[in-house]
Design an enzyme around this catalytic site. Structure first.
Site, PDB file in Angstrom:
ATOM      1  N   CYS A   1      47.376 -29.525  -3.144  1.00  0.00           N
ATOM      2  CA  CYS A   1      48.301 -30.396  -3.870  1.00  0.00           C
ATOM      3  C   CYS A   1      49.662 -29.750  -4.071  1.00  0.00           C
ATOM      4  O   CYS A   1      50.567 -30.359  -4.633  1.00  0.00           O
ATOM      5  CB  CYS A   1      47.689 -30.790  -5.216  1.00  0.00           C
ATOM      6  SG  CYS A   1      46.146 -31.702  -5.010  1.00  0.00           S
TER       7      CYS A   1
ATOM      8  N   HIS B   1      50.043 -39.300  -7.779  1.00  0.00           N
ATOM      9  CA  HIS B   1      50.071 -37.997  -7.112  1.00  0.00           C
ATOM     10  C   HIS B   1      49.952 -38.130  -5.599  1.00  0.00           C
ATOM     11  O   HIS B   1      48.885 -37.930  -5.030  1.00  0.00           O
ATOM     12  CB  HIS B   1      48.936 -37.135  -7.684  1.00  0.00           C
ATOM     13  CG  HIS B   1      48.851 -35.760  -7.104  1.00  0.00           C
ATOM     14  ND1 HIS B   1      49.947 -35.049  -6.664  1.00  0.00           N
ATOM     15  CD2 HIS B   1      47.775 -34.942  -6.910  1.00  0.00           C
ATOM     16  CE1 HIS B   1      49.543 -33.873  -6.205  1.00  0.00           C
ATOM     17  NE2 HIS B   1      48.239 -33.791  -6.335  1.00  0.00           N
TER      18      HIS B   1
END
Lengths: 391, 432
Positions: A79, A332
């Site tokens: 991420c 996200h």
């Protein structure tokens, strides 16, 4: 040797994040790149593209924006892939290999058809754990409460405050996925996903892209009167030992502590709470943001619950955290998130956020971004410090 | 040297179906008592491993023979996974026996009349169409019998068989439904075959009186009739708690009998399946496996009929909207086989080490064949100065009563199946 004040950011962009059913990876990349290019005359000679799994190789970027035989590097670091792209571009200009470089991050998550984020399976022996990220981070809640003697109710109040604060910030931001304020009662009443973690404790899932253009600090004035300077770039990949280390207690993220310490040393920061104007942190789940307040040195161990509830990290608080709304209200898009954080620093430090969103900088000139990937015990962590002027 | 049973142990899974629950839902079927139910993460291979682990002895067989009517794999030998999960040496041979119910008692007799030390494991998962007799009267379980020469728990005195071709029960490959002929036909076949084998076995064993009788067979009327007419005072019967565990049932009854037998007692096992097989033993001492059958029968929790149906593939609830697991890589699994099958962590076998739950969570979103996933961080008790921690899935657990600090033990399970490949690995379950 440090990267401090060697590299300037001369443009930054961020697409709206959301469920872009009508737009693909190519569309999102084109928008982020063209909005960054519109900010400056500088012509990037090399490109770094961060994406976890929306495309492979530099061609993923070269094709949609018609780059003709340019060096385009695709990077992946969980991420933190967007932050990884920034590192590549920054070190490339700092080394002198290129004069101007662009970092781009993108993720088209909503084409997968599943809830949450899902990693490509790598062939393995079948003994790896298959929990969701929500479940892994939910382990922090009881562990933290137990260690510091905090009641379940007070813990839930603090976590709901984090989500509510980030939703309130996002409500003012036209680029955010979710633009509705949420009360702490609404958040606490949301259905459980894992452990005591509710749906509204989790970041959204969104598509999006973001970009930044960098050059050597000495060249910045050629392109803009208001650059940002990179004060620190730190990145660490943990060994994954937390999963099998009997001394790990799930109340802190050692990888974040190390990267924060490294970044503060590079930037010359000794009192992050007093010296930073704001911070964008990786609030993938509410307990993550809670623990980050301590790992980043914004408050002492065991104090986060009290400080959060006092409003210290609210938009008008002592140290605004996630003034743009964070992962909570932006969602996200894995590869884009790190550069979305940078974009908020770009707006706020330069006083260019819309007036209803502009935070009080209190005369401070530096901001922090913190971007992580993985899980408690098995994590990568990126920390950057950005400032408006070289020392 | 005395040949016989060196050690014997059973395995009864944790879950029970109240037979009355079938009628509550379907309006018919069911009956009295309970049947045992293999969990969604158990199959005949994993239950065979658990039975053999319950032997509690250091196993050093020359071979391992595995029989079941419900093979997790065809073509591939299922006994290999059992072999590796038991951490047996590579020079131990492993093979599967048959696919018919009779292969259970048949392989036990073959081992008793063979040479060397043979670990005979039998295991079964039995069900049928909703409301059928097979569904309610069947049971799931496994038994492990270590056959060899020396200081035996029970001496093998002799045995006999009677065989005749007749169509009483049958199932075609791939079908989950067994078919049977009219009940009375089977009864007329089994009674004379049982008499023939019984008389021959007593003669071979050179005994006239039997103290404990075990009769196994899927044909309930014949089992009841034969049990009665052989005139033995004590019979072992698990029909009201476990049900008939098919291929494993004869051995499971024998295991149970040996756990209660006193030295000198004569124990006979009768298998009624496409004929009759009778084995006669003399107990030398009371069998003391790591876990007794009666203890496992008592330590149980109910499973709802709907969940039972979904575990057996009769009902398919909507899964979480998450990708299903990918298939296991054969070379990766082979390289990691000590860990994956043997649960040997960096040279330290952990399968028989207890642990403590450090923290846990209930994942309602993750894929599972039977959500939700209950997952814990487990610290193993220190052994050889080594302190190990592993993140592990929990099973046979009620998450509402789970507490940090609870003690857990390891159990061999099937995590999932993809591309026809079963992903075997270990889970933790509360110590009971």
């Amino acid at each position: 040797m440090t990267i401090k004040d060697k590299v300037a950011i001369i443009a930054s962009s961020c697409t709206p994040f959301g469920e872009h059913w009508d737009r693909g990876t190519d569309d999102l990349l084109r928008q982020a790149v063209s909005e960054a290019r519109d900010e400056t005359q500088a012509d990037p000679q090399a490109y770094w593209l961060g994406t976890a799994q929306s495309g492979m190789s530099g061609i993923t970027l070269a094709r949609p924006i018609d780059l003709d035989n340019k060096p385009v590097t695709r990077v992946e670091n969980y991420c933190a892939s967007g932050s990884e792209a920034l590192r590549g571009a920054a070190y490339a200009v700092a080394s002198g290999a290129y004069d101007v470089a662009m970092a781009v991050g993108v993720e088209k998550v909503k084409d997968a058809g599943y809830q949450g984020l899902n990693a490509f399976p790598i062939p393995n022996d079948g003994t790896q754990r298959t929990l969701t990220a929500a479940a892994m981070f939910s382990l922090v809640i009881p562990a933290y409460a137990k260690r510091y003697g905090i009641s379940a109710d007070e813990m839930q109040d603090a976590l709901a405050h984090i989500a509510s604060k980030n939703h309130a910030n996002g409500a003012k931001n036209p680029r955010a996925q979710f633009r509705r304020e949420m009360s702490t009662d609404q958040i606490k009443a949301s259905p459980r996903v894992a452990g005591t973690l509710g749906v509204l404790d989790c970041a959204g899932v969104a598509d999006g892209a973001a970009a930044a253009i960098v050059c050597r600090a000495g060249d910045a004035s050629k392109y803009t009167e208001t650059p940002l300077y990179i004060k620190a770039l730190s990145f660490v990949a943990g060994s994954g030992s937390g999963l099998t280390d009997p001394s790990y207690d799930y109340t802190h993220f050692p990888e974040v502590e190390v990267s924060a310490k490294d970044a503060y040393a590079q930037a010359g920061i000794t009192d992050p709470r007093g010296e930073l104007a704001m911070a964008e942190v990786h609030d993938c789940f509410t307990p993550t943001e809670l623990v980050l307040m301590e790992d980043l040195g914004f408050t002492g161990r065991g104090n986060a619950v009290k400080e959060i509830l006092s409003g210290a990290f609210d938009r008008d608080g002592d140290l605004p955290i996630n003034p743009d709304g964070g992962l909570k209200s932006f969602g996200h898009p894995v590869g884009a998130t790190g550069l979305r954080m940078l974009y908020e620093c770009w707006l706020q430090l330069r006083g260019e956020a819309p007036v209803e969103r502009q935070i009080d900088l209190k005369g401070r000139t530096r901001a922090l971004t913190q971007n992580l990937g993985g899980y408690p015990g098995e994590m990568v962590s990126f920390v950057s410090v950005l400032g408006t002027s070289p020392d | 040297m005395t040949r016989g049973i060196l050690a014997a142990a059973g395995y009864v899974p944790f879950r029970r179906l109240q037979r009355s629950a079938i009628k509550d839902v379907m309006g018919s079927g069911g009956g009295k008592g309970t049947r045992s139910v293999a969990s969604f993460d158990e199959d005949t291979t994993t239950m065979a491993v658990e039975a053999a682990r319950n032997l509690g002895a250091d196993l050093a067989p020359h071979s391992i023979w595995f029989s079941t009517s419900e093979s997790p794999y065809l073509d591939k030998t299922n006994a290999n996974a059992i072999h590796t999960a038991l951490r047996l040496d590579s020079d131990v041979s492993a093979m599967d026996v048959g696919g018919a119910i009779r292969s259970g008692i048949g392989s036990l007799r073959a081992a008793l009349e063979s040479n060397g030390t043979i670990l005979v494991v039998s295991s079964d998962v039995r069900t049928g169409q909703p409301t059928s007799a097979d569904e309610s009267q069947g049971g799931d379980g496994a038994a492990a019998v270590l056959v060899g020469d020396g200081d035996v728990v029970a001496e093998y005195l002799g045995g006999a068989s009677a065989t005749r071709e007749f169509l009483e029960r049958w199932r075609t490959p791939g079908s989950s439904r067994s078919r049977t002929w009219e009940d009375r036909f089977g009864e007329s076949m089994y009674a004379p075959l049982a008499d023939q084998a019984w008389n021959a076995a007593l003669k071979a064993a050179d005994v006239t009186d039997v103290d404990v009788l075990c009769v196994a067979g899927m044909h309930a009327r014949s089992v009841a009739r034969v049990s009665k007419r052989l005139g033995v005072a004590k019979t072992i019967d698990l029909s009201q708690t476990v049900g008939d565990a098919g291929t494993a049932h004869a051995s499971l009854l024998l295991v149970s009998a040996l756990e209660a037998a006193t030295p000198g007692q004569v124990v006979a096992v009768v298998g009624l399946s496409d004929g009759a097989d009778v084995l006669v033993f003399k107990a030398h001492r009371t069998s003391t496996p790591r876990r007794r059958v009666d203890a496992m029968v008592d330590q149980a929790a109910d499973v709802s009929y709907s969940r039972f149906l979904s575990w057996r593939g009769m009902l398919t609830p909507e899964p979480p909207n998450r990708p299903e697991p990918a298939r296991v890589s054969a070379p990766a699994a082979e390289r990691a086989s000590d860990w994956k099958f043997g649960f040997i962590d960096d040279g330290h076998p952990l399968a028989d080490t207890l642990g403590t739950i450090v923290t846990f969570t209930v994942d309602r979103l993750a894929y599972s064949p039977s959500p939700p996933v209950v997952f814990a961080i487990v610290d193993f008790d220190a052994a050889d100065g080594q302190q190990a921690r592993r993140p592990l899935e929990l099973t046979d657990v009620d998450p509402d009563t789970l507490q940090v600090g609870d003690r857990v033990e390891m159990t061999f399970r099937k995590l999932s199946t993809a591309d026809g490949i079963h992903n075997y690995f270990w889970k933790a379950r509360p110590v009971r």
